[in-house]
Write a protein that holds these residues in place. Structure first.
Motif, PDB file in Angstrom:
ATOM      1  N   GLY A 162      -9.639  -2.916  -2.133  1.00  0.00           N
ATOM      2  CA  GLY A 162      -9.144  -1.991  -3.136  1.00  0.00           C
ATOM      3  C   GLY A 162      -8.685  -2.775  -4.350  1.00  0.00           C
ATOM      4  O   GLY A 162      -8.689  -4.008  -4.358  1.00  0.00           O
ATOM      5  N   SER A 163      -8.271  -2.080  -5.380  1.00  0.00           N
ATOM      6  CA  SER A 163      -7.817  -2.752  -6.587  1.00  0.00           C
ATOM      7  C   SER A 163      -6.449  -3.378  -6.347  1.00  0.00           C
ATOM      8  O   SER A 163      -5.808  -3.148  -5.317  1.00  0.00           O
ATOM      9  CB  SER A 163      -7.774  -1.761  -7.756  1.00  0.00           C
ATOM     10  N   GLY A 164      -6.001  -4.175  -7.306  1.00  0.00           N
ATOM     11  CA  GLY A 164      -4.741  -4.877  -7.144  1.00  0.00           C
ATOM     12  C   GLY A 164      -3.541  -3.945  -7.194  1.00  0.00           C
ATOM     13  O   GLY A 164      -3.552  -2.910  -7.861  1.00  0.00           O
ATOM     14  N   GLY A 165      -2.486  -4.301  -6.444  1.00  0.00           N
ATOM     15  CA  GLY A 165      -1.228  -3.578  -6.501  1.00  0.00           C
ATOM     16  C   GLY A 165      -1.184  -2.267  -5.756  1.00  0.00           C
ATOM     17  O   GLY A 165      -0.313  -1.430  -6.023  1.00  0.00           O
ATOM     18  N   VAL A 166      -2.086  -2.056  -4.791  1.00  0.00           N
ATOM     19  CA  VAL A 166      -2.094  -0.786  -4.055  1.00  0.00           C
ATOM     20  C   VAL A 166      -1.588  -0.939  -2.626  1.00  0.00           C
ATOM     21  O   VAL A 166      -1.580   0.033  -1.867  1.00  0.00           O
ATOM     22  CB  VAL A 166      -3.518  -0.170  -4.042  1.00  0.00           C
ATOM     23  N   GLY A 167      -1.172  -2.148  -2.240  1.00  0.00           N
ATOM     24  CA  GLY A 167      -0.624  -2.332  -0.901  1.00  0.00           C
ATOM     25  C   GLY A 167      -1.607  -2.831   0.134  1.00  0.00           C
ATOM     26  O   GLY A 167      -1.421  -2.577   1.333  1.00  0.00           O
ATOM     27  N   LYS A 168      -2.648  -3.558  -0.291  1.00  0.00           N
ATOM     28  CA  LYS A 168      -3.621  -4.070   0.683  1.00  0.00           C
ATOM     29  C   LYS A 168      -2.968  -5.032   1.677  1.00  0.00           C
ATOM     30  O   LYS A 168      -3.232  -4.969   2.875  1.00  0.00           O
ATOM     31  CB  LYS A 168      -4.774  -4.790  -0.034  1.00  0.00           C
ATOM     32  N   THR A 169      -2.135  -5.938   1.160  1.00  0.00           N
ATOM     33  CA  THR A 169      -1.523  -6.945   2.024  1.00  0.00           C
ATOM     34  C   THR A 169      -0.616  -6.297   3.058  1.00  0.00           C
ATOM     35  O   THR A 169      -0.663  -6.627   4.247  1.00  0.00           O
ATOM     36  CB  THR A 169      -0.719  -7.954   1.183  1.00  0.00           C
ATOM     37  N   THR A 170       0.215  -5.364   2.624  1.00  0.00           N
ATOM     38  CA  THR A 170       1.106  -4.671   3.548  1.00  0.00           C
ATOM     39  C   THR A 170       0.305  -3.878   4.577  1.00  0.00           C
ATOM     40  O   THR A 170       0.646  -3.869   5.764  1.00  0.00           O
ATOM     41  CB  THR A 170       2.045  -3.730   2.766  1.00  0.00           C
ATOM     42  N   THR A 171      -0.753  -3.227   4.132  1.00  0.00           N
ATOM     43  CA  THR A 171      -1.596  -2.460   5.054  1.00  0.00           C
ATOM     44  C   THR A 171      -2.233  -3.375   6.088  1.00  0.00           C
ATOM     45  O   THR A 171      -2.232  -3.079   7.285  1.00  0.00           O
ATOM     46  CB  THR A 171      -2.680  -1.702   4.268  1.00  0.00           C
ATOM     47  N   ALA A 172      -2.788  -4.508   5.642  1.00  0.00           N
ATOM     48  CA  ALA A 172      -3.415  -5.448   6.568  1.00  0.00           C
ATOM     49  C   ALA A 172      -2.414  -5.974   7.584  1.00  0.00           C
ATOM     50  O   ALA A 172      -2.699  -6.048   8.791  1.00  0.00           O
ATOM     51  CB  ALA A 172      -4.049  -6.608   5.798  1.00  0.00           C
ATOM     52  N   ALA A 173      -1.221  -6.345   7.119  1.00  0.00           N
ATOM     53  CA  ALA A 173      -0.199  -6.868   8.027  1.00  0.00           C
ATOM     54  C   ALA A 173       0.254  -5.805   9.018  1.00  0.00           C
ATOM     55  O   ALA A 173       0.423  -6.085  10.215  1.00  0.00           O
ATOM     56  CB  ALA A 173       0.991  -7.381   7.224  1.00  0.00           C
ATOM     57  N   ALA A 174       0.455  -4.579   8.530  1.00  0.00           N
ATOM     58  CA  ALA A 174       0.884  -3.498   9.425  1.00  0.00           C
ATOM     59  C   ALA A 174      -0.178  -3.188  10.477  1.00  0.00           C
ATOM     60  O   ALA A 174       0.144  -2.933  11.647  1.00  0.00           O
ATOM     61  CB  ALA A 174       1.202  -2.251   8.602  1.00  0.00           C
ATOM     62  N   LEU A 175      -1.444  -3.210  10.070  1.00  0.00           N
ATOM     63  CA  LEU A 175      -2.533  -2.999  11.035  1.00  0.00           C
ATOM     64  C   LEU A 175      -2.539  -4.105  12.087  1.00  0.00           C
ATOM     65  O   LEU A 175      -2.768  -3.851  13.276  1.00  0.00           O
ATOM     66  CB  LEU A 175      -3.873  -2.954  10.307  1.00  0.00           C
ATOM     67  N   GLY A 176      -2.307  -5.365  11.640  1.00  0.00           N
ATOM     68  CA  GLY A 176      -2.278  -6.480  12.581  1.00  0.00           C
ATOM     69  C   GLY A 176      -1.174  -6.331  13.610  1.00  0.00           C
ATOM     70  O   GLY A 176      -1.382  -6.549  14.808  1.00  0.00           O
TER      71      GLY A 176
END
Length: 432
Positions: A32-46
């Motif tokens: 997705g584009s920057g600043g939409v919470g990709k990192t938090t989503t990836a970590a939460a999924l992990g």
């Protein structure tokens, strides 16, 4: 479609837990584009996948390094590190790592060339510049690292947080961009003398390229041009390997077992970028699992519209005279005029301070009016986000979607990631 707003456009529900639990799911790419919470989503999924029994590794490319803090790690680097305090009762584990672009590039050079050639490449100034910041290098190295992790077969689920690029499409375009660079006419021109070799090479260089190198020397500088030619000569045998591995990783992204999650926020630009990515994935025949819509706002009182809330606030903020026990005491005829002009009709006249006290709004009314205005502003935000969301759904009604409610604060620990995971799985309503 929310229960409070039956008129909203419907989309299929994105079921996260079945996706995480399916042993056939081996790679999840959050894009997705920057600043939409990709990192938090990836970590939460992990975290959620590990605590549901998967052996999972999360690869992040977020320069803010918030992932390390959220997972309780002192640092993240190019080596997967175990995350402690994960509930492993279901048999799962979690590792996390952060892409080190230059180190990954160095590892590729060391792995695919002999020691002497590798040292020549690593010490080359042009290579050092290229490996640190050439356009598309970060995205390409993310795919290189993904291929390395998949080849190790140490984890049954790899979750990738794609680079914070200007465009979400950069991740898919990186291999082609780097391949175009390696196959470009300029690179081939610089490689020609090295490929011819010996006196013939020197003759070719002196006769066929004297004018070209003279121009390039003026533009780039003779020293830089020499560094580029030395780098090209040393890397010649590796170019084919770069393209081959890029093609293999690209096919891995198309294969069964890979799932793309497009992450967006309920904002026009973010959802426009998400729509482009959805269309690109379809064109490239890559498996789209669905869309995660982060930071969605809602209300516990949706029946109170913004207009009604503002009207009630204005009514509460209007001054009231002679408030007694929350009510208004009617005056006798003429009393208002008497008080206003200060004349006496047998009663004690009111001082200006006493008259002002009668006109004061009680604190509880001011508080209630302020809360109503806040609610009205929230309802405007909710309405705007729903219009933006519905616009996306009207164009892509087939894309499964999950709305993730905005949290009151930042995520900074495992409990926060677990809370995000619950919202991703639908354990919390989006309207919060």
């Amino acid at each position: 479609m929310s229960l409070e707003n039956p008129g909203d456009l419907e989309s299929p529900v994105l079921a996260i837990d079945p996706l995480l639990d399916d042993p056939k799911t081996r790679i999840i790419v959050c894009c997705g584009s920057g600043g939409v919470g990709k990192t938090t989503t990836a970590a939460a999924l992990g975290v959620r996948a590990a605590e549901r029994g998967r052996n999972c590794v999360v690869l992040t490319i977020d320069p803010a390094r918030r992932l390390a803090q959220s997972m309780g790690l002192t640092e993240l680097d190019n080596t997967p590190r175990p995350v402690t305090d994960i509930d492993e009762s279901a048999g799962g584990t979690l590792h996390a790592m952060m892409l080190d672009m230059k180190r990954t590039f160095d590892e590729v050079v060391l792995q695919h060339s002999d020691p002497e050639r590798a040292r020549a490449i690593l010490d080359n100034p042009f290579y050092q510049s290229l490996s640190a910041g050439f356009a598309g290098t970060q995205e390409y190295m993310a795919m290189e690292k993904l291929g390395q992790l998949r080849a190790l077969d140490a984890w049954d689920l790899i979750i990738v947080d794609t680079p914070p690029s200007r465009s979400a499409l950069d991740f898919l375009d990186a291999p082609q961009r780097l391949g175009s660079f390696l196959d470009g006419k300029f690179i081939k021109l610089l490689m020609a003398p090295a490929k011819v070799g010996g006196r013939a090479g020197m003759k070719f260089l002196n006769v066929g390229m004297s004018m070209m190198t003279g121009v390039l020397s003026k533009v780039m500088g003779a020293h830089l041009l020499g560094d580029v030619q030395t780098f090209i000569a040393a890397m010649d045998t590796m170019f084919g390997g770069f393209r081959k591995r890029a093609d293999a990783t690209y096919k891995l992204l198309q294969a069964p077992g890979t799932a793309f999650l497009v992450v967006a926020a309920p904002e026009r630009d973010a959802l426009r970028e998400a729509a482009y990515f959805v269309e690109r994935l379809a064109a490239e025949r890559m498996p789209l699992a669905g869309l995660v819509l982060n930071r969605v706002h809602g209300s516990g009182a949706p029946q109170l519209t913004a207009e009604r809330a503002l009207a009630a606030a204005q009514a509460l903020e209007e001054p009231r005279e002679n408030l007694v026990d929350g009510g208004i005491v009617d005056r006798e005829a003429g009393k208002a005029d008497i008080v206003a002009d200060g004349t006496d009709d047998g009663t004690d006249p009111k001082t200006p301070a006493e008259a002002a006290d009668d006109m004061t709004i009680p604190p509880e009314q001011r508080l209630a009016a302020g809360l109503l205005r806040l609610h009205a502003e929230r309802m405007r935000v909710v309405a705007r986000e729903r219009r933006t969301r519905d616009r996306f759904v009207s164009v892509h009604p087939e894309v499964p979607m999950v709305d993730v409610a905005a949290l009151p604060g930042d995520v900074h620990d495992l409990d926060g990631l677990r809370s995000i995971g619950e919202r991703l799985a639908g354990d919390h309503p989006a309207a919060a």
